[in-house]
Write a protein that holds these residues in place. Structure first.
Motif, PDB file in Angstrom:
ATOM      1  N   LEU A  52       0.857  -1.176   0.000  1.00 18.53           N
ATOM      2  CA  LEU A  52       0.000   0.000   0.000  1.00 18.53           C
ATOM      3  C   LEU A  52       0.898   1.233   0.000  1.00 18.53           C
ATOM      4  CD1 LEU A  52      -1.758  -2.344   1.284  1.00 18.53           C
ATOM      5  CD2 LEU A  52      -3.120  -0.517   2.283  1.00 18.53           C
ATOM      6  N   ILE A  53       0.637   2.144  -0.936  1.00 18.78           N
ATOM      7  CA  ILE A  53       1.501   3.302  -1.139  1.00 18.78           C
ATOM      8  C   ILE A  53       0.716   4.594  -0.931  1.00 18.78           C
ATOM      9  CG2 ILE A  53       2.978   4.528  -2.780  1.00 18.78           C
ATOM     10  CD1 ILE A  53       3.440   1.868  -4.186  1.00 18.78           C
ATOM     11  N   SER A  54       1.298   5.482  -0.162  1.00 20.26           N
ATOM     12  CA  SER A  54       0.726   6.805   0.073  1.00 20.26           C
ATOM     13  C   SER A  54       1.873   7.815   0.116  1.00 20.26           C
ATOM     14  CB  SER A  54      -0.040   6.814   1.394  1.00 20.26           C
ATOM     15  OG  SER A  54      -0.619   8.073   1.636  1.00 20.26           O
ATOM     16  N   PRO A  55       1.741   8.984  -0.484  1.00 20.37           N
ATOM     17  CA  PRO A  55       0.586   9.470  -1.239  1.00 20.37           C
ATOM     18  C   PRO A  55       0.451   8.749  -2.571  1.00 20.37           C
ATOM     19  CG  PRO A  55       2.389  11.007  -1.449  1.00 20.37           C
ATOM     20  CD  PRO A  55       2.824  10.006  -0.432  1.00 20.37           C
ATOM     21  N   ARG A  56      -0.736   8.707  -3.073  1.00 21.44           N
ATOM     22  CA  ARG A  56      -1.035   7.902  -4.250  1.00 21.44           C
ATOM     23  C   ARG A  56      -0.326   8.391  -5.506  1.00 21.44           C
ATOM     24  NH1 ARG A  56      -6.928   7.873  -5.902  1.00 21.44           N
ATOM     25  NH2 ARG A  56      -6.927   6.381  -4.204  1.00 21.44           N
ATOM     26  N   TYR A  57       0.034   9.663  -5.572  1.00 23.86           N
ATOM     27  CA  TYR A  57       0.698  10.150  -6.783  1.00 23.86           C
ATOM     28  C   TYR A  57       2.141   9.680  -6.899  1.00 23.86           C
ATOM     29  CZ  TYR A  57       0.851  13.851  -3.205  1.00 23.86           C
ATOM     30  OH  TYR A  57       0.923  14.538  -2.021  1.00 23.86           O
ATOM     31  N   LEU A  58       2.639   8.946  -5.899  1.00 24.70           N
ATOM     32  CA  LEU A  58       3.967   8.333  -5.974  1.00 24.70           C
ATOM     33  C   LEU A  58       3.897   6.841  -6.286  1.00 24.70           C
ATOM     34  CD1 LEU A  58       5.864   9.950  -2.941  1.00 24.70           C
ATOM     35  CD2 LEU A  58       5.868  10.672  -5.342  1.00 24.70           C
ATOM     36  N   ALA A  59       2.710   6.317  -6.525  1.00 28.61           N
ATOM     37  CA  ALA A  59       2.530   4.868  -6.625  1.00 28.61           C
ATOM     38  C   ALA A  59       2.969   4.271  -7.950  1.00 28.61           C
ATOM     39  CB  ALA A  59       1.061   4.509  -6.377  1.00 28.61           C
ATOM     40  N   LEU A 111      -2.798   3.525  -2.635  1.00 29.84           N
ATOM     41  CA  LEU A 111      -2.965   2.675  -3.809  1.00 29.84           C
ATOM     42  C   LEU A 111      -2.185   1.380  -3.606  1.00 29.84           C
ATOM     43  CD1 LEU A 111      -2.760   5.186  -6.797  1.00 29.84           C
ATOM     44  CD2 LEU A 111      -4.768   4.323  -5.560  1.00 29.84           C
ATOM     45  N   ILE A 112      -2.646   0.342  -4.276  1.00 32.37           N
ATOM     46  CA  ILE A 112      -2.078  -0.992  -4.095  1.00 32.37           C
ATOM     47  C   ILE A 112      -1.215  -1.353  -5.293  1.00 32.37           C
ATOM     48  CG2 ILE A 112      -2.612  -3.435  -3.791  1.00 32.37           C
ATOM     49  CD1 ILE A 112      -5.336  -2.532  -2.637  1.00 32.37           C
ATOM     50  N   ARG A 113      -0.018  -1.851  -5.016  1.00 32.88           N
ATOM     51  CA  ARG A 113       0.876  -2.333  -6.062  1.00 32.88           C
ATOM     52  C   ARG A 113       1.499  -3.659  -5.618  1.00 32.88           C
ATOM     53  NH1 ARG A 113      -1.657   0.897  -8.340  1.00 32.88           N
ATOM     54  NH2 ARG A 113      -0.978   2.754  -9.477  1.00 32.88           N
ATOM     55  N   HIS A 114       1.895  -4.463  -6.604  1.00 30.91           N
ATOM     56  CA  HIS A 114       2.645  -5.667  -6.273  1.00 30.91           C
ATOM     57  C   HIS A 114       3.949  -5.258  -5.591  1.00 30.91           C
ATOM     58  CE1 HIS A 114      -0.041  -8.456  -8.113  1.00 30.91           C
ATOM     59  NE2 HIS A 114       0.079  -7.930  -9.319  1.00 30.91           N
ATOM     60  N   ALA A 115       4.385  -6.067  -4.664  1.00 30.05           N
ATOM     61  CA  ALA A 115       5.541  -5.695  -3.852  1.00 30.05           C
ATOM     62  C   ALA A 115       6.789  -5.440  -4.691  1.00 30.05           C
ATOM     63  CB  ALA A 115       5.813  -6.787  -2.820  1.00 30.05           C
ATOM     64  N   HIS A 116       6.942  -6.140  -5.818  1.00 29.10           N
ATOM     65  CA  HIS A 116       8.149  -5.972  -6.631  1.00 29.10           C
ATOM     66  C   HIS A 116       8.008  -4.847  -7.656  1.00 29.10           C
ATOM     67  CE1 HIS A 116       5.538  -8.589  -8.994  1.00 29.10           C
ATOM     68  NE2 HIS A 116       6.221  -8.242 -10.075  1.00 29.10           N
ATOM     69  N   ARG A 117       6.877  -4.114  -7.632  1.00 26.24           N
ATOM     70  CA  ARG A 117       6.668  -3.005  -8.568  1.00 26.24           C
ATOM     71  C   ARG A 117       6.495  -1.670  -7.830  1.00 26.24           C
ATOM     72  NH1 ARG A 117       5.252  -4.368 -13.834  1.00 26.24           N
ATOM     73  NH2 ARG A 117       6.215  -6.376 -14.341  1.00 26.24           N
ATOM     74  N   VAL A 118       7.116  -1.538  -6.684  1.00 27.00           N
ATOM     75  CA  VAL A 118       7.004  -0.309  -5.904  1.00 27.00           C
ATOM     76  C   VAL A 118       8.095   0.661  -6.355  1.00 27.00           C
ATOM     77  CG1 VAL A 118       7.107   0.714  -3.612  1.00 27.00           C
ATOM     78  CG2 VAL A 118       6.063  -1.538  -3.932  1.00 27.00           C
ATOM     79  N   PRO A 119       7.728   1.862  -6.822  1.00 23.99           N
ATOM     80  CA  PRO A 119       8.743   2.833  -7.250  1.00 23.99           C
ATOM     81  C   PRO A 119       9.665   3.212  -6.092  1.00 23.99           C
ATOM     82  CG  PRO A 119       6.559   3.475  -8.017  1.00 23.99           C
ATOM     83  CD  PRO A 119       6.359   2.367  -7.027  1.00 23.99           C
ATOM     84  N   PRO A 120      10.959   3.348  -6.341  1.00 21.22           N
ATOM     85  CA  PRO A 120      11.888   3.714  -5.260  1.00 21.22           C
ATOM     86  C   PRO A 120      11.517   5.012  -4.556  1.00 21.22           C
ATOM     87  CG  PRO A 120      13.100   2.953  -7.191  1.00 21.22           C
ATOM     88  CD  PRO A 120      11.668   3.057  -7.606  1.00 21.22           C
ATOM     89  N   LEU A 121      11.028   6.005  -5.289  1.00 23.65           N
ATOM     90  CA  LEU A 121      10.684   7.273  -4.656  1.00 23.65           C
ATOM     91  C   LEU A 121       9.501   7.144  -3.710  1.00 23.65           C
ATOM     92  CD1 LEU A 121      11.147   9.820  -7.593  1.00 23.65           C
ATOM     93  CD2 LEU A 121      12.612   9.496  -5.585  1.00 23.65           C
TER      94      LEU A 121
END
Length: 266
Positions: free
Chosen positions: A12-19, A203-213
């Motif tokens: 789960l990524i927050s803020p969503r514009y970094l997802a 927002l939800i992403r697969h664990a291996h697709r999380v942007p470094p930022l």
């Protein structure tokens, strides 16, 4: 013997514009299956074009090696009192934000209401007018509480609004993604766009697709969910949209359109 439940790790990524971008099917499949948009494309060109049943709106997805060029272009033709308008999104725009715009476009027309400011959803989420070097605030722009996202209103010499530029960036690094909406976009469409941008729901992403930022400048957490629930998420979204506006739904859902594989990540 009971079946073994398979679990998948999600982030789960927050803020969503970094997802990051996410899966284009989150946008394209509901348009095709629930809203009756037709598809066109060239198998030799990595491009998808979807057109609304009334031929008034078109969504074009065209991957481009130039990061400054938009991947997503939503166009709406002149219709009645509504002038033609266009919204573009860069490659790393989260698909959930794009979907907020297309979902609004495919919803039954909202009833006429008193005119409202497209920035209202941003203000409600704590966004503020940025300050210039002289300490004065700008009435043309809004900045997120963390300073990582910004919306700027474009005005002409007469002071008339001609559109908006949305940008997500981290300090002095190149912009992560940009979007542009011209000034003819209906107010409820712009409000839906900005509301999705300011939404604090992760927002939800697969664990291996999380942007470094997202890791270094945002907030991330992981959870284990069943593979079945992951597989059903898009189907449930499509079903909900079909039930919202059954008149535009095709009788038999066709196969989902082929989306650019380079962006599939959810």
């Amino acid at each position: 013997m009971s079946a073994v439940t398979e679990f998948i790790e999600q982030t789960l990524i927050s803020p969503r514009y970094l997802a990051g971008s996410g899966d284009p099917a989150w946008v394209t499949v509901p348009l095709r299956r629930a809203c009756g948009w037709s598809t066109a494309g060239d198998p030799l060109v990595p491009r998808v074009i979807l057109t609304s049943p009334d031929q008034i709106a078109q969504l074009r997805i065209a991957p481009d090696p130039d990061p400054a060029e938009p991947w997503w272009t939503l166009r709406h033709a002149h219709h009645g009192d509504q002038r033609a308008w266009e919204i573009t999104f860069d490659a790393q725009t989260p698909v959930e934000i794009i979907a907020a715009v297309t979902d609004t476009l495919t919803a039954p027309a909202p009833p006429p209401t008193a005119s409202s400011d497209a920035y209202d959803p941003l203000r409600a989420a704590g966004w503020h007018a940025p300050r210039h070097h002289d300490g004065l605030t700008s009435p043309k722009g809004m900045t997120s509480p963390d300073g990582l996202a910004r919306v700027d209103r474009i005005v002409d010499e007469s002071g008339r609004s001609t559109g908006w530029i949305v940008e997500t960036s981290v300090h002095h690094l190149p912009a992560i993604w940009r979007a542009y909406a011209d000034g003819n976009a209906p107010s409820h469409v712009a409000s839906a766009f900005f509301g999705a941008l300011a939404d604090t729901t992760p927002l939800i992403r697969h664990a291996h697709r999380v942007p470094p930022l997202a890791v270094t400048h945002g907030s991330t957490s992981t959870r284990q969910v069943s593979a079945e629930s992951v597989a059903c998420a898009l189907r449930n979204r499509t079903t909900a949209l079909a039930q919202r506006n059954p008149a535009s739904s095709p009788l038999a859902p066709p196969a989902p359109p082929h989306a650019p594989t380079a962006r599939r990540a959810r």
